[in-house]
Design a protein around this motif. Structure first.
Motif, PDB file in Angstrom:
ATOM      1  N   GLN A 161     -12.848  -5.324  -6.515  1.00  0.00           N
ATOM      2  CA  GLN A 161     -11.671  -6.027  -5.997  1.00  0.00           C
ATOM      3  C   GLN A 161     -10.377  -5.256  -6.252  1.00  0.00           C
ATOM      4  O   GLN A 161      -9.403  -5.434  -5.525  1.00  0.00           O
ATOM      5  N   LYS A 162     -10.381  -4.415  -7.283  1.00  0.00           N
ATOM      6  CA  LYS A 162      -9.177  -3.654  -7.610  1.00  0.00           C
ATOM      7  C   LYS A 162      -9.051  -2.387  -6.765  1.00  0.00           C
ATOM      8  O   LYS A 162      -8.022  -1.720  -6.810  1.00  0.00           O
ATOM      9  N   LEU A 163     -10.100  -2.046  -6.036  1.00  0.00           N
ATOM     10  CA  LEU A 163     -10.052  -0.838  -5.216  1.00  0.00           C
ATOM     11  C   LEU A 163      -9.110  -1.019  -4.030  1.00  0.00           C
ATOM     12  O   LEU A 163      -8.806  -2.134  -3.623  1.00  0.00           O
ATOM     13  N   ASP A 164      -8.697   0.091  -3.476  1.00  0.00           N
ATOM     14  CA  ASP A 164      -7.849   0.052  -2.282  1.00  0.00           C
ATOM     15  C   ASP A 164      -8.720  -0.088  -1.041  1.00  0.00           C
ATOM     16  O   ASP A 164      -9.953   0.042  -1.095  1.00  0.00           O
ATOM     17  N   LEU A 165      -8.067  -0.333   0.072  1.00  0.00           N
ATOM     18  CA  LEU A 165      -8.760  -0.584   1.332  1.00  0.00           C
ATOM     19  C   LEU A 165      -9.625   0.595   1.758  1.00  0.00           C
ATOM     20  O   LEU A 165     -10.767   0.425   2.217  1.00  0.00           O
ATOM     21  N   GLN A 166      -9.130   1.815   1.595  1.00  0.00           N
ATOM     22  CA  GLN A 166      -9.889   2.987   2.021  1.00  0.00           C
ATOM     23  C   GLN A 166     -11.136   3.194   1.164  1.00  0.00           C
ATOM     24  O   GLN A 166     -12.206   3.543   1.678  1.00  0.00           O
ATOM     25  N   SER A 167     -11.010   2.980  -0.136  1.00  0.00           N
ATOM     26  CA  SER A 167     -12.162   3.162  -1.024  1.00  0.00           C
ATOM     27  C   SER A 167     -13.254   2.149  -0.718  1.00  0.00           C
ATOM     28  O   SER A 167     -14.444   2.486  -0.697  1.00  0.00           O
ATOM     29  N   ILE A 184      -7.098   4.391  -5.248  1.00  0.00           N
ATOM     30  CA  ILE A 184      -6.126   5.420  -4.864  1.00  0.00           C
ATOM     31  C   ILE A 184      -4.705   4.888  -5.055  1.00  0.00           C
ATOM     32  O   ILE A 184      -3.776   5.642  -5.333  1.00  0.00           O
ATOM     33  N   ILE A 185      -4.550   3.577  -4.907  1.00  0.00           N
ATOM     34  CA  ILE A 185      -3.234   2.938  -5.082  1.00  0.00           C
ATOM     35  C   ILE A 185      -3.001   2.706  -6.568  1.00  0.00           C
ATOM     36  O   ILE A 185      -3.729   1.943  -7.203  1.00  0.00           O
ATOM     37  N   THR A 186      -2.026   3.376  -7.125  1.00  0.00           N
ATOM     38  CA  THR A 186      -1.749   3.277  -8.560  1.00  0.00           C
ATOM     39  C   THR A 186      -0.590   2.312  -8.815  1.00  0.00           C
ATOM     40  O   THR A 186       0.339   2.214  -8.009  1.00  0.00           O
ATOM     41  N   GLU A 187      -0.683   1.624  -9.918  1.00  0.00           N
ATOM     42  CA  GLU A 187       0.392   0.721 -10.326  1.00  0.00           C
ATOM     43  C   GLU A 187       1.451   1.502 -11.106  1.00  0.00           C
ATOM     44  O   GLU A 187       1.123   2.461 -11.815  1.00  0.00           O
TER      45      GLU A 187
END
Length: 674
Positions: free
Chosen positions: A177-183, A407-410
């Motif tokens: 669930q924490k992954l980005d859309l592309q992953s 890939i999306i980092t906080e």
């Protein structure tokens, strides 16, 4: 590879992580080990009764007489050997050492049989039949107790296994669930499903057999070997020295098995993929007669899975066969010298002393039965080794998912995000889709896109399929991040905000209206989990969904079915609108939201948005803008091949932008006629 990297991220790393998952249930596991020890002792005790039974049935003396004889014989041996040693006739150190060994062995036997005579023999009947009956009854009671302890161990380990599997599956789901859309797209739903079901099931099987058989069977073998050591430690030691050969062979097969198991798990994911693709597109498959193609794909995936599984079966078969042959060799190596010493009435073979004294037939039979008692544990262990290797392959895949990072980092230090009230700016944005697993780099999907949007504007983003319009707006909620450039809300880069805070201000209505298998109420509430029933009803009214909701069998509490299949397309669209409305977003994105509805439905959505868009920034993504929306759109952004071709009003763009003119001719006029 850096030092320690193999330990942290490889085999040892996954094994230590598995131990961490098991650690909260260590007390239950510890009790199960205690049960396994009890099983092992009872197993050995039951087998050891063969000696007394043979003694009673085939020799004339009773057990009491046998124990008395052993005590007398041990005392005589100690006296004779001590006298010989004191006489000084043992003129070499080697002879003295042998005599000392005989004295030590006889002393141990004297101590053992004296304790038997003191604590056990008073309770053993002197009648031979009664003795045999007592021993048989003891075996029966021991077997019942052993089975009870086995049952308790299975229950305890089963609880530990299922709780551990639940914890790992939960962490897999949270990580996904924490992954980005592309992953997530690169993994694919079938692969994720395979990792969270089949792979974890394989891991559960491995933990289960480890907690039961891998703990219990070696203890059973060790108990038998320990008892055999007491009878003749030299012969037992000769047999035990062959055990490492089994370990070497099994380890070599294990590496091949784990590799084959990885291939099988990837193949089962391909089967899931084929099934999912076929039935998610069932209408298309039937409409275009694609059954044969789908069957061919499924057969290919099925055949690959079969080939990998047969490789696992062959290796497992080799492990079991090889291990059993080696186990028989161990028994033969131990039994043959013993038989030689009994039949030749000697304690040496080829000058090598293998016993303190010549073995009796009773000792040989008991020794043989104990060594044979190690065969059953070894045979069972050979069958579970493959399961453990397959389970560790499943652990590798499960932990790969847990370890996968978005890939999306906080941001390390996130800024506080106030409600959007000024502007949104796309500043020289470039983007290309990420590549995974060695794929070739993809071309740019967006090139140097710059766009300024004022708060409270309604912006239509139009373009042909593949022009980049959806990609551009997917950057705003940070489903993806640009390769270069910035996206600013009220003058601040959105990457400085927490994604949860950013997305809390955005409402999304997509082309594929996804509803969850729950009630209408819960589907609307999904937009704002803090909303009460009054807010839910108000959102439904604003979305013009309240009338049809009241006609449903249970109103708001009516289940919509998986994907909302119990509702029509227009009803699903209005529920999705209500979900966005109850969120009260400052930014609203409609991604081809009207492509699946008719002219009447589009007109209804237009009326909803005309009221709801006040005080918000609205983006309408479409391939061609219909007339029903033109009176509410402030500006139109025309996308073409990843760039902004033009920005302006409808009439202005008709005159100045050929791309927009083609889109209008293709989509606007037929829609207006309808």
């Amino acid at each position: 590879m850096r030092p320690g990297e193999w330990i942290q991220g490889g085999k040892m790393g996954n094994l230590s992580r598995l131990v961490k998952y098991l650690w909260p249930y260590r007390y239950s596991f510890g009790v199960s080990v205690g049960c396994a020890m009890a099983v092992a002792l009872l197993w050995c005790a039951n087998i050891s009764t063969v000696g007394p039974i043979v003694k009673v049935l085939f020799e004339s003396n009773s057990l009491q007489e046998y124990v008395d004889d052993q005590i007398a014989e041990a005392e005589a041996t100690i006296a004779t050997e001590s006298a010989f040693l004191d006489s000084g006739q043992a003129d070499t150190i080697a002879r003295q050492a042998r005599i000392q060994a005989r004295i030590s062995t006889a002393t141990g036997r004297l101590h053992t049989y004296s304790n038997l005579n003191r604590y056990i023999m008073p309770y053993v009947p002197r009648d031979k039949f009664n003795t045999v009956a007592m021993l048989v009854f003891a075996v029966l009671i021991g077997t019942i107790l052993k089975c009870g302890f086995m049952y308790a161990q299975e229950i305890l380990v089963g609880a530990v296994v299922n709780r551990t599997a639940n914890d790992i599956r939960r962490d897999c789901f949270r990580s996904a669930q924490k992954l980005d859309l592309q992953s997530v797209s690169s993994e694919g739903t079938p692969n994720l499903l395979s990792r969270m079901t089949n792979d974890i099931y394989q891991l559960m099987t491995a933990i289960s057999v480890f907690g039961t058989k891998v703990i219990r069977e070696p203890l059973k073998a060790a108990a038998c070997i320990g008892a055999a050591f007491f009878i003749n430690w030299r012969l037992t030691l000769v047999a035990v020295l062959l055990v490492p050969m089994i370990g070497v062979l099994v380890a070599r097969f294990g590496r091949l098995l784990k590799k084959a198991s990885h291939g099988a798990m990837e193949s089962i994911a391909m089967i899931y993929d084929c099934i999912s693709e076929t039935f998610d597109s069932f209408k298309i498959v039937q409409a275009f007669g694609g059954q044969r193609r789908q069957q061919k794909q499924f057969s290919t995936a099925n055949r690959d899975f079969y080939n990998h599984m047969m490789k696992c079966v062959r290796i497992n078969g080799l492990i079991r066969s090889t291990t059993e042959v080696m186990a028989i060799m161990i028994v033969v190596v131990a039994f043959t010298p013993g038989a030689y010493m009994v039949l030749r009435n000697t304690d040496t073979i080829l000058g090598v002393q293998l016993a303190a004294d010549a073995m009796s037939i009773t000792e040989l039979m008991t020794f043989y039965v104990l060594m044979a008692g190690t065969l059953d544990p070894i045979r069972k262990l050979s069958s579970v080794f493959g399961q453990i290797k397959q389970g560790m392959a499943g652990a590798d895949r499960a932990f790969e998912l847990i370890d996968r990072e978005s890939i999306i980092t906080e941001p390390e230090t996130a800024l506080s995000l106030n409600r959007h009230a000024e502007s949104i700016r796309f500043n020289d944005v470039c983007f290309r889709y990420a590549t995974f697993d060695g794929e070739e780099p993809r071309p740019e999907a967006l090139s140097n896109v710059t766009l300024d949007v004022r708060f409270d504007e309604v912006i239509a983003v139009v373009g042909t399929n593949g022009s980049g319009k959806s990609t551009l707006l997917n950057l705003l909620p940070r489903f993806m991040d640009p390769e270069s450039g910035q996206i600013l809300i009220d003058g601040t880069d959105i990457r400085k905000y927490r994604t949860a805070d950013l997305r809390s201000q955005i409402g999304l209505v997509s082309q594929e209206t996804m509803l969850f298998d729950d009630t209408v109420y819960e589907n609307i509430r999904y937009g704002n989990f803090n909303a009460d029933s009054r807010a839910i009803e108000e959102a439904a009214r604003k979305a013009h969904a309240w009338n049809f909701i009241q006609d449903l069998p249970e109103g708001l509490n009516t289940p919509v079915g998986p994907g909302g299949r119990k509702l029509s397309g227009g009803q699903r669209q209005r529920v999705a609108l209500a979900r966005a409305i109850v969120r009260d977003p400052a930014i609203l994105i409609l991604d081809e939201a009207t492509s699946a509805v008719d002219a009447e439905g589009e007109d209804l959505i237009h009326r909803v948005l005309k009221d709801f868009s006040q005080g918000r920034t609205v983006f309408i993504i479409t391939h061609a803008l219909s007339e029903t929306f033109l009176d509410m759109v402030d500006r139109i952004v025309v996308m073409d091949q990843g760039r902004i071709a033009a920005v302006g009003e409808h009439n202005e763009l008709l005159q100045s932008c050929p791309v927009y003119r083609r889109l209008s001719q293709a989509g606007l006029q037929p829609r207006a006629a309808a």
